[in-house]
Design a protein around this motif. Structure first.
Motif, PDB file in Angstrom:
ATOM      1  N   SER A  54       0.837  -1.187   0.000  1.00  9.97           N
ATOM      2  CA  SER A  54       0.000   0.000   0.000  1.00  9.97           C
ATOM      3  C   SER A  54       0.874   1.239   0.000  1.00  9.97           C
ATOM      4  N   PHE A  55       0.226   2.391  -0.100  1.00 10.13           N
ATOM      5  CA  PHE A  55       0.872   3.688   0.026  1.00 10.13           C
ATOM      6  C   PHE A  55       0.231   4.433   1.187  1.00 10.13           C
ATOM      7  N   SER A  56       1.036   5.128   1.943  1.00  8.57           N
ATOM      8  CA  SER A  56       0.462   6.089   2.880  1.00  8.57           C
ATOM      9  C   SER A  56       0.039   7.313   2.084  1.00  8.57           C
ATOM     10  N   ALA A  57      -0.884   8.080   2.632  1.00  5.62           N
ATOM     11  CA  ALA A  57      -1.333   9.288   1.933  1.00  5.62           C
ATOM     12  C   ALA A  57      -0.187  10.284   1.779  1.00  5.62           C
ATOM     13  N   LEU A  58       0.715  10.326   2.752  1.00  2.92           N
ATOM     14  CA  LEU A  58       1.844  11.244   2.679  1.00  2.92           C
ATOM     15  C   LEU A  58       2.779  10.853   1.544  1.00  2.92           C
ATOM     16  N   GLU A  59       3.022   9.558   1.392  1.00  6.78           N
ATOM     17  CA  GLU A  59       3.879   9.105   0.291  1.00  6.78           C
ATOM     18  C   GLU A  59       3.196   9.343  -1.054  1.00  6.78           C
ATOM     19  N   MET A  60       1.886   9.142  -1.108  1.00  4.47           N
ATOM     20  CA  MET A  60       1.149   9.417  -2.340  1.00  4.47           C
ATOM     21  C   MET A  60       1.237  10.903  -2.684  1.00  4.47           C
ATOM     22  N   GLN A  61       1.153  11.746  -1.680  1.00  7.23           N
ATOM     23  CA  GLN A  61       1.283  13.187  -1.900  1.00  7.23           C
ATOM     24  C   GLN A  61       2.647  13.522  -2.505  1.00  7.23           C
ATOM     25  N   ARG A  62       3.690  12.882  -1.994  1.00 10.63           N
ATOM     26  CA  ARG A  62       5.032  13.120  -2.528  1.00 10.63           C
ATOM     27  C   ARG A  62       5.146  12.644  -3.974  1.00 10.63           C
ATOM     28  N   GLN A  63       4.608  11.465  -4.244  1.00 12.00           N
ATOM     29  CA  GLN A  63       4.704  10.900  -5.589  1.00 12.00           C
ATOM     30  C   GLN A  63       3.954  11.748  -6.615  1.00 12.00           C
ATOM     31  N   LEU A  64       2.833  12.316  -6.208  1.00 16.29           N
ATOM     32  CA  LEU A  64       2.029  13.128  -7.123  1.00 16.29           C
ATOM     33  C   LEU A  64       2.508  14.570  -7.202  1.00 16.29           C
ATOM     34  N   GLY A  65       3.360  14.963  -6.275  1.00 16.31           N
ATOM     35  CA  GLY A  65       3.877  16.320  -6.279  1.00 16.31           C
ATOM     36  C   GLY A  65       2.841  17.366  -5.926  1.00 16.31           C
ATOM     37  N   LEU A  66       1.920  17.022  -5.043  1.00 15.67           N
ATOM     38  CA  LEU A  66       0.853  17.936  -4.651  1.00 15.67           C
ATOM     39  C   LEU A  66       1.195  18.622  -3.331  1.00 15.67           C
ATOM     40  N   LYS A  67       0.638  19.794  -3.125  1.00 17.37           N
ATOM     41  CA  LYS A  67       0.964  20.593  -1.955  1.00 17.37           C
ATOM     42  C   LYS A  67       0.108  20.240  -0.743  1.00 17.37           C
ATOM     43  N   ARG A  68      -1.137  19.858  -0.978  1.00 18.39           N
ATOM     44  CA  ARG A  68      -2.059  19.643   0.140  1.00 18.39           C
ATOM     45  C   ARG A  68      -2.259  18.153   0.404  1.00 18.39           C
ATOM     46  N   TYR A  69      -2.243  17.811   1.681  1.00 18.23           N
ATOM     47  CA  TYR A  69      -2.378  16.415   2.109  1.00 18.23           C
ATOM     48  C   TYR A  69      -3.830  15.939   2.068  1.00 18.23           C
ATOM     49  N   GLU A  70      -4.759  16.770   2.530  1.00 18.88           N
ATOM     50  CA  GLU A  70      -6.146  16.342   2.726  1.00 18.88           C
ATOM     51  C   GLU A  70      -6.822  15.823   1.457  1.00 18.88           C
ATOM     52  N   PRO A  71      -6.703  16.507   0.295  1.00 18.21           N
ATOM     53  CA  PRO A  71      -7.344  15.967  -0.912  1.00 18.21           C
ATOM     54  C   PRO A  71      -6.788  14.617  -1.343  1.00 18.21           C
ATOM     55  N   VAL A  72      -5.485  14.408  -1.118  1.00 14.34           N
ATOM     56  CA  VAL A  72      -4.877  13.124  -1.461  1.00 14.34           C
ATOM     57  C   VAL A  72      -5.433  12.024  -0.567  1.00 14.34           C
ATOM     58  N   TRP A  73      -5.507  12.295   0.730  1.00  9.19           N
ATOM     59  CA  TRP A  73      -6.059  11.322   1.674  1.00  9.19           C
ATOM     60  C   TRP A  73      -7.506  10.979   1.309  1.00  9.19           C
TER      61      TRP A  73
END
Length: 248
Positions: free
Chosen positions: A12-31
């Motif tokens: 799996s991916f944590s939401a924080l790691e997914m945020q890094r991979q996608l290069g997005l600034k905000r955590y909440e929408p990724v989660w």
């Protein structure tokens, strides 16, 4: 891209790691996006019922309560940890009655291994898996979930927990056995493997999971496990699941 990443690994991916991979600034929408994908995974698996021979068992997963917020949306800090029943940590129940663990019903297809070329240690082969959070393990609650998830006249093997002793009332061929702890891995080999692997996965990647969202993480775990032999097609299958199911 998120669907590609989340289906590219059997873990799996944590939401924080997914945020890094996608290069997005905000955590909440990724989660939130990842929760919707996991929800679609659960809806897809709910379309299928278990059959053949089933191992069934109860499990308890560590959970955390979401922080209490004040009227401004800030976390309240009272200097002590208080749970939903108003008791502090040192007042909490232990064992099966604890508020820090969520009850989960685990069902695994487990049929005799008849392949002479298969050198797997277990004498049974694993099929489809379902994991469902439960408010309690009473007879009527378990029977309700089993009747939805399992075809009638299916052979079910379990330990001697009282909550399982009425499965015949919903058309199941139930065998209950007193299973010593040392023999659990032989008598119910796959259900214990599934539970142990899920706990290690959640602890290693997500560290802590809120009670309200545990089912979503179980959905992802089961969805990938059930399609472990179709890893190359997992992205396409998830796209189809997302299109066919209601996400909102």
């Amino acid at each position: 891209m998120a669907i590609h990443l989340i289906t590219s690994t059997k873990k799996s991916f944590s939401a924080l790691e997914m945020q890094r991979q996608l290069g997005l600034k905000r955590y909440e929408p990724v989660w939130y996006m990842m929760q919707k994908i996991r929800l679609a995974m659960g809806k897809r698996d709910a379309k299928y019922t278990l059959q053949g021979n089933i191992e069934i068992d109860d499990a308890y997963f560590e959970i955390v309560d979401l922080p209490e917020l004040d009227e401004l949306g800030n976390k309240k800090t009272s200097g002590r940890v208080v749970n939903t029943d108003g008791k502090e940590d040192d007042e909490q129940k232990r064992g099966r009655g604890t508020n820090k663990k969520q009850k989960v019903l685990v069902m695994v297809e487990s049929n005799p291994n008849t392949d002479p070329l298969n050198k797997h240690k277990k004498k049974r082969s694993m099929g489809f898996v379902k994991m469902i959070i439960m408010d309690n393990f009473r007879n009527d609650t378990i029977n309700y979930e089993v009747s939805k998830a399992v075809q009638q006249k299916t052979n079910i093997i379990s330990d001697a927990m009282l909550g399982f002793n009425k499965l015949a009332n919903v058309g199941m061929n139930h065998t209950a056995m007193i299973v010593p702890k040392k023999e659990a891995g032989k008598t119910l080999p796959w259900v214990h493997t599934v539970i142990a692997n899920a706990k290690r996965l959640f602890l290693g990647i997500h560290h802590s999971i809120g009670k309200e969202y545990l089912q979503n993480y179980l959905n992802e775990y089961c969805y990938k496990l059930n399609r472990r032999n179709f890893q190359a097609d997992l992205f396409d299958r998830m796209i189809v699941a997302g299109i066919n199911d209601t996400w909102y």
